[in-house]
Enzyme design. Structure first.
Site, PDB file in Angstrom:
ATOM      1  N   SER A 478       0.810  -1.209   0.000  1.00  9.13           N
ATOM      2  CA  SER A 478       0.000   0.000   0.000  1.00  9.13           C
ATOM      3  C   SER A 478       0.849   1.268   0.000  1.00  9.13           C
ATOM      4  O   SER A 478       1.479   1.584  -0.996  1.00  9.13           O
ATOM      5  CB  SER A 478      -0.957  -0.043   1.199  1.00  9.13           C
ATOM      6  OG  SER A 478      -2.028   0.832   1.017  1.00  9.13           O
ATOM      7  N   ASP A 489      10.256   5.821 -10.072  1.00 10.72           N
ATOM      8  CA  ASP A 489       9.867   6.558 -11.275  1.00 10.72           C
ATOM      9  C   ASP A 489      10.654   7.857 -11.437  1.00 10.72           C
ATOM     10  O   ASP A 489      10.963   8.270 -12.559  1.00 10.72           O
ATOM     11  CB  ASP A 489       8.367   6.864 -11.246  1.00 10.72           C
ATOM     12  CG  ASP A 489       7.519   5.607 -11.437  1.00 10.72           C
ATOM     13  OD1 ASP A 489       8.075   4.604 -11.923  1.00 10.72           O
ATOM     14  OD2 ASP A 489       6.328   5.626 -11.090  1.00 10.72           O
ATOM     15  N   LYS A 503      -0.939  -4.478  -3.310  1.00 13.62           N
ATOM     16  CA  LYS A 503      -2.263  -3.962  -2.938  1.00 13.62           C
ATOM     17  C   LYS A 503      -2.382  -2.525  -3.422  1.00 13.62           C
ATOM     18  O   LYS A 503      -1.942  -1.588  -2.769  1.00 13.62           O
ATOM     19  CB  LYS A 503      -2.510  -4.028  -1.435  1.00 13.62           C
ATOM     20  CG  LYS A 503      -3.943  -3.632  -1.110  1.00 13.62           C
ATOM     21  CD  LYS A 503      -4.178  -3.367   0.348  1.00 13.62           C
ATOM     22  CE  LYS A 503      -5.603  -2.907   0.552  1.00 13.62           C
ATOM     23  NZ  LYS A 503      -5.857  -1.577  -0.045  1.00 13.62           N
TER      24      LYS A 503
END
Length: 707
Positions: A478, A489, A503
């Protein structure tokens, strides 16, 4: 932003429920009833069925309408929930039920409950037959011959439904014999073995006798809810009330969330800050099979107990001792249980907070100081923040202070350790990312209607711009995945470890009575998946999680744990990328060089070579689900399993992060320097970061970085 539930801990707690005796709702302190008595629905449940069906079919992220194909999924999940191990129903029962397979959607739309309850009542009849057989077998003078050369497959996942009562009797005879052999090898006398088994199954009978209409209804509605996705669920009124109590009382005891599954009490989550968390004895999916009070108390067998009864034994006054017999989640078939000693106490909130240490690694004959910041979860005191308190609890605030301290100590790089971090505050995940980037988007949230909201860091200041690595494992979930994905990224640091949990969904909690304010009956609550998380590059964190740039050896198979292990998990997909500017601190060439150096160490470093071999041997051993029921062979199997367990322990797999050592059968806290020595994963991650520091100084790369 709407009120979302993104932490893995309560999501798991509210998620899986695999059968009547595994139901979290099985908590009504009512008198036992005869197993011959049928259970029937009550009027309030028809109202709850209608409302839950309307909410799930209209407002779930998937927007899945009721149909025959969904009916089949609900049917299969309901059967699996009642008899997960295929140990009670007969093949003839399944043949009788088959005519209902395409009708469960109709039952939900028409507010019908007769068939689901009738199916459960057949189970009660079959359970009574099993109980009579078990008690009859245990009355025999010598029910088991441990010299006979026979074996048993402990994996019931692919087992066929028994065609006859005799076939089921033989399956149960082997199960009982296996349990008896385990007890015998643990040192119990023959009479004590039989006595323990009798008590164990009498407790099981009492537990089943307490099942009421509320639990059966919850199972049926959860078969529907969990067919939509594994994090959507229905809680009956009593279950919803108990959940509230448990969350308010969760700061006491040993600090572990529990559930019932397959006759065992299993650990759902170890709560940061509690005794189990600090000692690191217990792990997610471990099975607790017995509990004893104090250092001298007798072990009480809790196999087959309801979770609320087990909790009464495990909880107790602060500073008192409780001893647990535990079968590890990754135990090889036939492995003897381990005994752990814990001192009950209130969970110390400061233990949940981020901590730091400095480790030293050698690279090319030069010592590098690596700062390590361990974050057990993403915490935030929302009330304190709202009242603008100066020192409200915040992950970002704490990590910022730790970074300053580490920089004062002149560390060469920083590792953010998110292993086993199940999530927490989305706000903190975003602001923590902001400590390492200039400004920009961190995560995208897409709701069921298609609307996309971008959560961004708008603070241009950077707390740390040096070399960094983020450690993750299969149980990083999460909010952890959001942070790790953003760092990856932005090419801000290297991600090291295992594929994360996966998740990437968002839940909200709905009280059914809020939809019908004039309703006097309590109808329960629905936890509903309403949105999905997406990385800033447009890729979802759902199902796939975050793949590390550099993968470390793992004890798990692909999809053994995590979102991928759930058949109804929402799929991975992609949306448009946000606009963001990566740093280019990390690029494909750098990662390839790091992999090359790591692969070379895998060939030459004795610790790493031993780790890989031990993990491979361990995984291979766990694949074998056949155990011998012959005493002499079982002893050999147990000795081999113990040998492999000790090999894992020596490598830190069973004793990582300061886990307690065992001395004379009792756990004692390991000294802090043992942690640094035995955590091979942290050592190797630190080496990788040192490699990155060296590579980044090479002239060919120094000019490519953006400031």
């Amino acid at each position: 932003m709407k009120k979302y539930l993104i932490t893995l801990i309560p999501v798991v707690l509210l998620g899986w429920q695999k059968g009547p005796v595994q139901e979290k709702a099985a908590i009504i302190p009512a008198a036992e009833v005869s197993m011959d008595e049928d259970i029937k629905p009550i009027p309030a449940q028809f109202k709850a069925e209608e409302l839950t069906t309307r909410i799930l079919s209209s407002y779930h992220y998937r927007k899945t309408r009721l149909s025959d194909s969904l009916s089949q999924a609900i049917f299969d999940k309901y059967i699996d929930g009642i008899d997960h191990g295929k140990l009670y129903y007969l093949a003839s029962d399944l043949a009788d039920f088959d005519k209902y397979k395409n009708s469960f959607d109709d039952y939900l739309q028409k507010r019908e409950l007769d068939v689901p309850f009738a199916m459960y009542n057949v189970f009660r009849k079959r359970y009574k037959e099993r109980s009579d057989y078990i008690q009859g077998l245990l009355k025999e003078e010598k029910p088991f011959d441990f010299t006979a050369d026979e074996s048993m497959n402990t994996d019931r996942e692919k087992a066929a439904w028994a065609k006859s009562t005799d076939e089921l009797n033989d399956t149960w005879r082997k199960y009982l014999k296996s349990e008896a052999l385990d007890l015998k090898l643990s040192g119990k006398a023959d009479t004590a073995v039989i006595s323990t088994l009798k008590d164990r199954y009498k407790n099981r009978d009492r537990a089943l006798g307490r099942i009421r209409t509320e639990q059966v209804f919850q199972m049926f509605m959860n078969a529907y809810a969990e067919s939509m996705d594994p994090h959507t669920s229905y809680m009956a009124p009593t279950s919803a009330d108990r959940f509230k109590q448990e969350m308010s009382q969760s700061l006491e005891g040993i600090g572990a969330l529990l559930r019932e599954e397959d006759n065992y009490i299993k650990i759902v989550e170890v709560i940061p800050g509690g005794p189990a968390f600090k000692g690191k004895q217990l792990k997610k999916e471990d099975k607790i099979i017995a509990v004893a009070q104090g250092d001298e108390g007798k072990m009480v067998d809790i196999v087959g107990w309801f979770v609320d009864d087990a909790v009464k034994l495990i909880k107790g006054p602060k500073s008192t001792v409780v001893r647990l017999q535990v079968i590890s989640a990754d135990a090889i078939s036939g492995t003897p249980p381990k005994e752990y000693r814990l001192v009950r106490e209130k969970i110390k909130l400061e233990e949940q907070r981020a901590k730091s240490e400095i480790v030293s690694v050698n690279n090319a004959n030069k010592e590098y100081k690596i700062g390590v910041i361990d974050i057990p979860l993403f915490y935030r005191d929302f009330e304190g923040a709202q009242h603008k308190e100066k020192e409200f609890s915040s992950t970002t605030r704490d990590v910022q202070k730790l970074i300053t301290e580490l920089q004062t100590s002149n560390v060469d790089g920083i590792v953010i350790d998110l292993r086993n971090n199940g999530g927490g505050s989305l706000t903190e995940a975003v602001s923590l990312t902001g400590l390492f980037i200039n400004r920009g988007p961190v995560v995208q949230v897409k709701e069921g209607q298609g609307e996309v909201e971008v959560q961004s860091d708008n603070d241009p200041t950077i707390a740390y711009d040096g070399p960094m690595a983020v450690m993750v494992n299969r149980f990083s979930a999460s909010a952890s995945e959001i942070f790790a994905a953003a760092i990856q990224d932005y090419k801000r640091g290297i991600i090291v470890g295992e594929q994360t949990y996966g998740k990437g969904t968002v839940q909200t909690l709905i009280d059914l009575n809020q939809w019908v304010p004039k309703e006097t009956d309590q109808l329960g609550q629905v936890k509903l998946t309403v949105a999905k998380f997406y990385r800033i590059n447009g890729s979802s964190t759902q199902l796939k999680g975050v793949m590390p740039d550099l993968e470390l050896p793992t004890a798990f198979k692909v999809n053994e744990f995590g979102e991928g292990s759930q058949p109804s998990a929402l799929p991975w997909d992609q949306i448009a990328s946000s606009r963001y500017e990566p740093t280019n601190n990390i690029n494909a060439k750098v990662v390839d060089q790091l992999k090359g150096k790591y692969n070379q160490r895998l060939k030459t470093d004795e610790e790493l070579k031993t780790l890989v071999k031990t993990l491979n041997d361990f995984k291979e051993a766990r694949e074998n689900k056949i155990v011998s029921l012959q005493e002499s062979k079982r002893k050999v199997e147990r000795a081999e399993a113990e040998k492999k367990r000790l090999a894992m322990k020596q490598l830190g797999e069973d004793n990582a992060d300061g886990e307690e050592e065992e001395e004379d059968g009792k756990a004692v806290e390991a000294p802090k320097e043992v942690k640094k020595k035995k955590d091979i994963y942290l050592t190797e991650t630190s080496r990788m970061l040192a490699d990155l520091i060296v590579i980044s100084k090479e002239p060919s790369l120094a000019g490519t970085k953006k400031k």
